[in-house]
Design a protein around this motif. Structure first.
Motif, PDB file in Angstrom:
ATOM      1  N   LEU A   6       0.830  -1.194   0.000  1.00  0.00           N
ATOM      2  CA  LEU A   6       0.000   0.000   0.000  1.00  0.00           C
ATOM      3  C   LEU A   6       0.871   1.252   0.000  1.00  0.00           C
ATOM      4  O   LEU A   6       1.983   1.239   0.515  1.00  0.00           O
ATOM      5  N   PRO A   7       0.355   2.373  -0.556  1.00  0.00           N
ATOM      6  CA  PRO A   7       1.106   3.618  -0.523  1.00  0.00           C
ATOM      7  C   PRO A   7       1.274   4.113   0.915  1.00  0.00           C
ATOM      8  O   PRO A   7       0.500   3.751   1.787  1.00  0.00           O
ATOM      9  N   HIS A   8       2.265   4.947   1.133  1.00  0.00           N
ATOM     10  CA  HIS A   8       2.494   5.513   2.452  1.00  0.00           C
ATOM     11  C   HIS A   8       1.386   6.523   2.756  1.00  0.00           C
ATOM     12  O   HIS A   8       1.136   7.441   1.972  1.00  0.00           O
ATOM     13  N   TYR A   9       0.737   6.369   3.892  1.00  0.00           N
ATOM     14  CA  TYR A   9      -0.462   7.145   4.227  1.00  0.00           C
ATOM     15  C   TYR A   9      -0.190   8.650   4.271  1.00  0.00           C
ATOM     16  O   TYR A   9      -1.037   9.452   3.898  1.00  0.00           O
ATOM     17  N   PHE A  10       0.993   9.051   4.759  1.00  0.00           N
ATOM     18  CA  PHE A  10       1.276  10.466   4.961  1.00  0.00           C
ATOM     19  C   PHE A  10       2.096  11.082   3.825  1.00  0.00           C
ATOM     20  O   PHE A  10       2.510  12.232   3.936  1.00  0.00           O
ATOM     21  N   SER A  11       2.364  10.344   2.762  1.00  0.00           N
ATOM     22  CA  SER A  11       3.179  10.865   1.675  1.00  0.00           C
ATOM     23  C   SER A  11       2.310  11.577   0.638  1.00  0.00           C
ATOM     24  O   SER A  11       1.442  10.965   0.020  1.00  0.00           O
ATOM     25  N   ILE A  12       2.566  12.872   0.452  1.00  0.00           N
ATOM     26  CA  ILE A  12       1.808  13.644  -0.549  1.00  0.00           C
ATOM     27  C   ILE A  12       2.056  13.083  -1.943  1.00  0.00           C
ATOM     28  O   ILE A  12       1.134  12.980  -2.765  1.00  0.00           O
ATOM     29  N   GLU A  13       3.324  12.696  -2.228  1.00  0.00           N
ATOM     30  CA  GLU A  13       3.653  12.136  -3.537  1.00  0.00           C
ATOM     31  C   GLU A  13       2.852  10.860  -3.798  1.00  0.00           C
ATOM     32  O   GLU A  13       2.339  10.653  -4.895  1.00  0.00           O
ATOM     33  N   ASP A  14       2.750  10.001  -2.781  1.00  0.00           N
ATOM     34  CA  ASP A  14       1.978   8.761  -2.929  1.00  0.00           C
ATOM     35  C   ASP A  14       0.502   9.050  -3.165  1.00  0.00           C
ATOM     36  O   ASP A  14      -0.164   8.384  -3.965  1.00  0.00           O
ATOM     37  N   PHE A  16      -0.820  11.741  -4.560  1.00  0.00           N
ATOM     38  CA  PHE A  16      -1.000  12.228  -5.936  1.00  0.00           C
ATOM     39  C   PHE A  16      -0.816  11.098  -6.951  1.00  0.00           C
ATOM     40  O   PHE A  16      -1.565  10.994  -7.922  1.00  0.00           O
ATOM     41  N   ALA A  17       0.205  10.265  -6.729  1.00  0.00           N
ATOM     42  CA  ALA A  17       0.496   9.189  -7.680  1.00  0.00           C
ATOM     43  C   ALA A  17      -0.655   8.195  -7.761  1.00  0.00           C
ATOM     44  O   ALA A  17      -1.004   7.720  -8.843  1.00  0.00           O
ATOM     45  N   THR A  18      -1.249   7.866  -6.628  1.00  0.00           N
ATOM     46  CA  THR A  18      -2.334   6.867  -6.627  1.00  0.00           C
ATOM     47  C   THR A  18      -3.674   7.455  -7.066  1.00  0.00           C
ATOM     48  O   THR A  18      -4.648   6.726  -7.202  1.00  0.00           O
ATOM     49  N   GLN A  19      -3.707   8.769  -7.311  1.00  0.00           N
ATOM     50  CA  GLN A  19      -4.911   9.375  -7.888  1.00  0.00           C
ATOM     51  C   GLN A  19      -4.931   9.251  -9.410  1.00  0.00           C
ATOM     52  O   GLN A  19      -5.955   9.512 -10.042  1.00  0.00           O
ATOM     53  N   GLU A  20      -3.780   8.886 -10.010  1.00  0.00           N
ATOM     54  CA  GLU A  20      -3.722   8.716 -11.464  1.00  0.00           C
ATOM     55  C   GLU A  20      -4.752   7.674 -11.898  1.00  0.00           C
ATOM     56  O   GLU A  20      -4.963   6.672 -11.210  1.00  0.00           O
ATOM     57  N   ARG A  21      -5.347   7.904 -13.058  1.00  0.00           N
ATOM     58  CA  ARG A  21      -6.455   7.039 -13.494  1.00  0.00           C
ATOM     59  C   ARG A  21      -5.999   5.947 -14.458  1.00  0.00           C
ATOM     60  O   ARG A  21      -5.093   6.152 -15.250  1.00  0.00           O
ATOM     61  N   LEU A  22      -6.688   4.810 -14.363  1.00  0.00           N
ATOM     62  CA  LEU A  22      -6.420   3.651 -15.219  1.00  0.00           C
ATOM     63  C   LEU A  22      -7.705   3.242 -15.932  1.00  0.00           C
ATOM     64  O   LEU A  22      -8.775   3.234 -15.319  1.00  0.00           O
ATOM     65  N   PRO A  54      -9.330   5.775 -10.430  1.00  0.00           N
ATOM     66  CA  PRO A  54      -8.026   6.040  -9.819  1.00  0.00           C
ATOM     67  C   PRO A  54      -7.345   4.740  -9.403  1.00  0.00           C
ATOM     68  O   PRO A  54      -8.019   3.743  -9.100  1.00  0.00           O
ATOM     69  N   TYR A  55      -6.026   4.746  -9.405  1.00  0.00           N
ATOM     70  CA  TYR A  55      -5.254   3.529  -9.112  1.00  0.00           C
ATOM     71  C   TYR A  55      -5.677   2.873  -7.806  1.00  0.00           C
ATOM     72  O   TYR A  55      -5.849   1.656  -7.744  1.00  0.00           O
ATOM     73  N   TRP A  56      -5.859   3.673  -6.736  1.00  0.00           N
ATOM     74  CA  TRP A  56      -6.166   3.088  -5.426  1.00  0.00           C
ATOM     75  C   TRP A  56      -7.465   2.294  -5.464  1.00  0.00           C
ATOM     76  O   TRP A  56      -7.590   1.267  -4.795  1.00  0.00           O
ATOM     77  N   TYR A 107       3.976   1.525  -8.815  1.00  0.00           N
ATOM     78  CA  TYR A 107       2.721   0.895  -8.390  1.00  0.00           C
ATOM     79  C   TYR A 107       2.166  -0.026  -9.474  1.00  0.00           C
ATOM     80  O   TYR A 107       1.688  -1.127  -9.189  1.00  0.00           O
ATOM     81  N   LEU A 108       2.256   0.417 -10.729  1.00  0.00           N
ATOM     82  CA  LEU A 108       1.745  -0.417 -11.825  1.00  0.00           C
ATOM     83  C   LEU A 108       2.546  -1.712 -11.949  1.00  0.00           C
ATOM     84  O   LEU A 108       1.989  -2.762 -12.270  1.00  0.00           O
ATOM     85  N   SER A 109       3.843  -1.648 -11.673  1.00  0.00           N
ATOM     86  CA  SER A 109       4.685  -2.847 -11.791  1.00  0.00           C
ATOM     87  C   SER A 109       4.363  -3.882 -10.719  1.00  0.00           C
ATOM     88  O   SER A 109       4.785  -5.026 -10.821  1.00  0.00           O
ATOM     89  N   GLN A 110       3.607  -3.499  -9.693  1.00  0.00           N
ATOM     90  CA  GLN A 110       3.240  -4.433  -8.633  1.00  0.00           C
ATOM     91  C   GLN A 110       1.948  -5.188  -8.955  1.00  0.00           C
ATOM     92  O   GLN A 110       1.599  -6.130  -8.247  1.00  0.00           O
ATOM     93  N   LEU A 111       1.250  -4.773  -9.994  1.00  0.00           N
ATOM     94  CA  LEU A 111       0.021  -5.472 -10.392  1.00  0.00           C
ATOM     95  C   LEU A 111       0.371  -6.749 -11.144  1.00  0.00           C
ATOM     96  O   LEU A 111       1.407  -6.829 -11.800  1.00  0.00           O
TER      97      LEU A 111
END
Length: 200
Positions: A6-14, A16-22, A54-56, A107-111
């Motif tokens: 899972l992404p780091h809960y407090f990371s702003i970068e994470d 934003f990154a997990t908001q990217e759409r698929l 979104p990715y999440w 994140y995509l490479s973990q799917l």
């Protein structure tokens, strides 16, 4: 697909990154969520409907416990773009590929997707090839905005770190260029030693 890392809960970068759409294709009907598909007037989502999520959310819906959707990789991680990066990653304007190109790609490479391993490999290769160039820019080009605009968020952070480190090193070298003098303690010690020898 597996649920994990899972992404780091407090990371702003994470965040934003997990908001990217698929692009996600539904493989089972889903009731009362038709509003997720703006092109549909139905209250439900039918099998075969493709919606960008979104990715999440996509990751939660495509893991082994809930096989509700299948995920399609975004075009910037597909084979034609991977081939461009393999040919010469240093000439690519990575910012146009995505602000969080490395983070989202990780994140995509973990799917469990047929392209996941290839995406992971190209991310590592791209980072290795571009790292030396980014550090060279940081040490020799100052803060040229045209260069910074070509970098994704990770490379921008590395650039800033490299630039600041170089500035600190230069400041230290300039400060250390003054004449080296004997410490007062050493001078006093020598005087005391001479005085003892004179008494003998």
């Amino acid at each position: 697909m597996k649920c994990g890392s899972l992404p780091h809960y407090f990371s702003i970068e994470d965040i934003f990154a997990t908001q990217e759409r698929l692009p996600c294709k539904f493989v089972v009907p889903v009731h009362r969520l038709g509003f997720l598909d703006p092109s549909s007037e139905s209250e439900d989502i039918a099998v075969g409907t493709t919606v960008e999520l979104p990715y999440w959310l996509a990751k939660s819906l495509c893991c082994q416990r809930r096989n509700i959707v299948t995920v399609e990789m975004p075009k910037i991680y597909k084979e034609p773009y991977r081939e461009i990066l393999k040919a010469d990653a240093c000439v690519v304007d990575l910012h146009k590929f995505g602000l969080f190109f490395y983070e989202f790609g990780t994140y995509l490479s973990q799917l469990e997707h047929r392209d996941s391993v290839a995406i992971g490999s190209v991310l590592v290769q791209t980072f290795k090839e571009r790292f030396r160039q980014v550090m060279d820019w940081a040490h020799n080009s100052g803060t040229d905005p045209l260069i910074i605009q070509r970098l994704d968020s990770l490379e921008k952070a590395l650039f800033q770190e490299g630039y600041q480190t170089r500035a600190q090193l230069d400041a230290w070298l300039n400060k250390g260029a003054s004449q080296i003098t004997t410490a007062e303690m050493v001078i006093n010690y020598k005087k005391r030693k001479l005085a003892v020898l004179d008494d003998l």
